[in-house]
Write a protein that holds these residues in place. Structure first.
Motif, mmCIF file in Angstrom:
data_model
loop_
_atom_site.group_PDB
_atom_site.id
_atom_site.type_symbol
_atom_site.label_atom_id
_atom_site.label_comp_id
_atom_site.label_asym_id
_atom_site.label_seq_id
_atom_site.Cartn_x
_atom_site.Cartn_y
_atom_site.Cartn_z
ATOM 1 N N PHE A 24 0.902 -1.098 -0.375
ATOM 2 C CA PHE A 24 -0.067 -0.114 -0.156
ATOM 3 C C PHE A 24 0.927 1.202 -0.195
ATOM 4 O O PHE A 24 0.328 2.225 0.196
ATOM 5 C CB PHE A 24 -0.859 0.074 1.026
ATOM 6 N N ARG A 25 2.105 1.024 -0.240
ATOM 7 C CA ARG A 25 3.088 2.304 -0.335
ATOM 8 C C ARG A 25 2.579 3.262 -1.304
ATOM 9 O O ARG A 25 2.699 4.590 -1.093
ATOM 10 C CB ARG A 25 4.583 1.907 -0.357
ATOM 11 N N LYS A 26 2.203 2.792 -2.395
ATOM 12 C CA LYS A 26 1.894 3.333 -3.629
ATOM 13 C C LYS A 26 0.540 4.309 -3.334
ATOM 14 O O LYS A 26 0.168 5.277 -4.140
ATOM 15 C CB LYS A 26 1.946 2.627 -4.942
ATOM 16 N N ILE A 29 0.626 4.804 2.121
ATOM 17 C CA ILE A 29 0.429 4.169 3.391
ATOM 18 C C ILE A 29 1.764 3.640 3.622
ATOM 19 O O ILE A 29 2.301 2.671 2.925
ATOM 20 C CB ILE A 29 -0.514 3.244 3.407
#
Lengths: 289, 241
Positions: A24-26, A29
């Motif tokens: 979920f980094r993109k 998060i």
């Protein structure tokens, strides 16, 4: 599911953390997860558990708990002079709490973070595939005085388990960490870069998002607009005033300050365990060659 | 185009396609991000694209063979052309009225445009979501009209409400969660960009195209009520099914 502990005093700061939140980094998060992954993993090993379980990460200490049922735990990371019913217990070795016992996690002299892990881990609702707390997005449990922590029924071990002394990580007040230089390194004055890699920096403040250090300033050769780019746990940013910020486990996924480099994942536990006033030296690691 | 590779750690590498914000660089970034998530799935955990580069988190130690013989060799054959054309276009309803348009009066005086002109100019372009970051689900949008460039607040607000729409510098954006912030607030959307209770928690992703559409306070209240009853309704509303 059973009730394990009631938080009587929440202390400086604490949060539930599992391996972290991936994929979920993109979406902005950060992975969150343990700040000192080494202690966290060793703690799981002591409990004979390699799975992704949830621990309570305790920052600086000052916590107390009441046991609501009988269960076995281990405390790892910085030694916070923990006591059960006013009797001292050892870190890095499992211990049993009986219903009604009072566990006090006091303050450490070396290192800043401890992990309290029950056998089987704490039980917490998984959001976006992780139980790690990330309060900026209201993910996970905001622990308060009175919060009840849950776990699962597990038999206690026949004998108490621990780690050989020589495997226990040490948290001295000075550490060297390896830094992979960023392609932006040549945006800075050469003499400042040389000082960065030869002098010491001192931790002045910090939390799960970032650690702020003081030392020789880094100035840019000329004013240059930096495009925001992906950042991560270990990225060293230099804001305009010239003092480094190390992004930590909850650090932003994208940042616009110039970047000196990234601290190797293997060395991040050393950074995480620093206390205010502790010193750090950055060693250039030429992974690109 | 062959990117410049910058290794950041044993398992992390960035692929850099330029040093400027422009659509041709962003087209390459979007295409590469699609490529590596599709064709190199077995090597990676996740990727983060930005204006000019894609950072890739691998599930193994990177070797130069993996980078050049596998990834770059495959990338050279990848068709870049349509990367941006396949993405979604989303229209976000925004109420530019009181009590939401906290800074609209001041902005109007500062940039010498009437409130109506500002709203018109804000709703006109088709914006590109360059990437998501800063806050969960927060879109970095490209395409703001030059007339609307305005400095950020000198003293940021301690709390900007979720849904607030702002302009600052050369950018416009929407706050996905309550947060401190320094943008000039000109309106608010009743739509959650980020809501973990939904099947798809994130509304936007890099490469999406976005338009703003003016709604009245009454429409805002009605939508807010409907969305609070059924958070999944947003996908029907925005025709995103």
């Amino acid at each position: 599911m059973k009730q394990l502990l009631k938080v009587l005093k929440k202390g400086v700061f604490c949060s539930l953390q599992d391996n972290g939140r991936f994929h979920f980094r993109k979406f902005g998060i950060p992975t969150a997860g343990p700040m000192d992954k080494l202690s966290f993993e060793l703690g799981k090993k002591i409990l004979g558990n390699d799975n992704n379980i949830t621990a309570l990460e305790i920052f600086y200490g000052g916590m107390s708990f009441e046991a609501l049922s009988k269960h076995e735990y281990v405390l790892v990371g910085a030694d916070m002079n923990a006591k059960v019913n006013e009797k001292e217990i050892e870190s890095w070795k499992t211990f049993i709490l009986n219903e009604g016992d009072i566990l006090k996690v006091q303050f450490s002299k070396q290192g800043s973070i401890a992990y309290l892990i029950p056998i089987g881990g704490f039980k917490e609702e998984s959001i976006l595939n992780s139980c790690s707390t990330y309060l900026k997005a209201n993910l996970g449990c905001n622990i308060q005085n009175g919060t009840i922590l849950y776990g699962e029924d597990y038999p206690i071990f026949k004998n108490r388990r621990g780690l050989f002394y020589k495997f226990i990580p040490q948290f001295p007040s000075h550490h060297q960490v390896r830094v992979v230089p960023s392609y932006q390194l040549n945006y800075f004055e050469e003499k400042d870069v040389n000082r960065f890699f030869s002098e010491e920096f001192q931790l002045s403040s910090g939390d799960r998002m970032g650690y702020f250090y003081k030392g020789p300033k880094l100035k840019m050769k000329c004013k240059k607009d930096i495009l925001s780019e992906p950042t991560m746990f270990g990225t060293i940013q230099i804001p305009p005033e010239g003092q480094p910020i190390i992004l930590m486990a909850d650090g932003q996924t994208v940042g616009g300050y110039p970047i000196v480099g990234k601290i190797l994942d293997d060395d991040l536990w050393k950074v995480a365990q620093q206390r205010y006033g502790d010193r750090i030296s950055f060693i250039r690691e030429n992974i690109n060659e | 185009m062959i990117p410049v590779i910058s290794i950041q750690d044993k398992t992390i590498a960035s692929f850099i396609f330029g040093q400027e914000i422009n659509l041709s660089t962003f087209q390459l970034v979007t295409a590469f991000d699609q490529f590596i998530n599709k064709n190199c799935k077995r090597y990676i955990i996740e990727t983060v694209p930005s204006y000019h580069m894609v950072t890739v988190f691998f599930n193994r130690t990177i070797s130069s063979d993996l980078l050049t013989k596998e990834i770059l060799a495959m990338w050279e054959k990848y068709p870049v052309g349509n990367a941006l054309n396949t993405t979604k276009q989303i229209t976000i309803p925004v109420c530019y009225e009181e009590p939401f348009a906290l800074d609209l009066d001041r902005v109007s005086k500062e940039i010498n445009l009437s409130k109506e002109q500002i709203i018109e100019k804000h709703c006109e372009p088709l914006y590109t979501v360059f990437f998501i970051g800063f806050l969960p689900g927060f879109p970095y949008l490209g395409g703001l009209q030059k007339d609307l460039y305005i400095p950020r607040l000198e003293i940021p607000r301690k709390n900007v409400q979720k849904g607030s729409v702002g302009i600052g510098g050369q950018q416009t954006g929407i706050y996905p969660v309550d947060s401190p912030g320094g943008w000039n607030i000109i309106g608010k959307t009743p739509i959650d960009l980020f809501n973990v209770k939904r099947k798809h928690p994130f509304l936007l992703q890099a490469g999406n195209q976005l338009k703003f559409e003016k709604i009245s306070k009454e429409q805002f209240d009605e939508l807010e009520q409907q969305l609070s009853k059924d958070s999944e309704y947003v996908f029907e509303l925005l025709k995103m099914n």
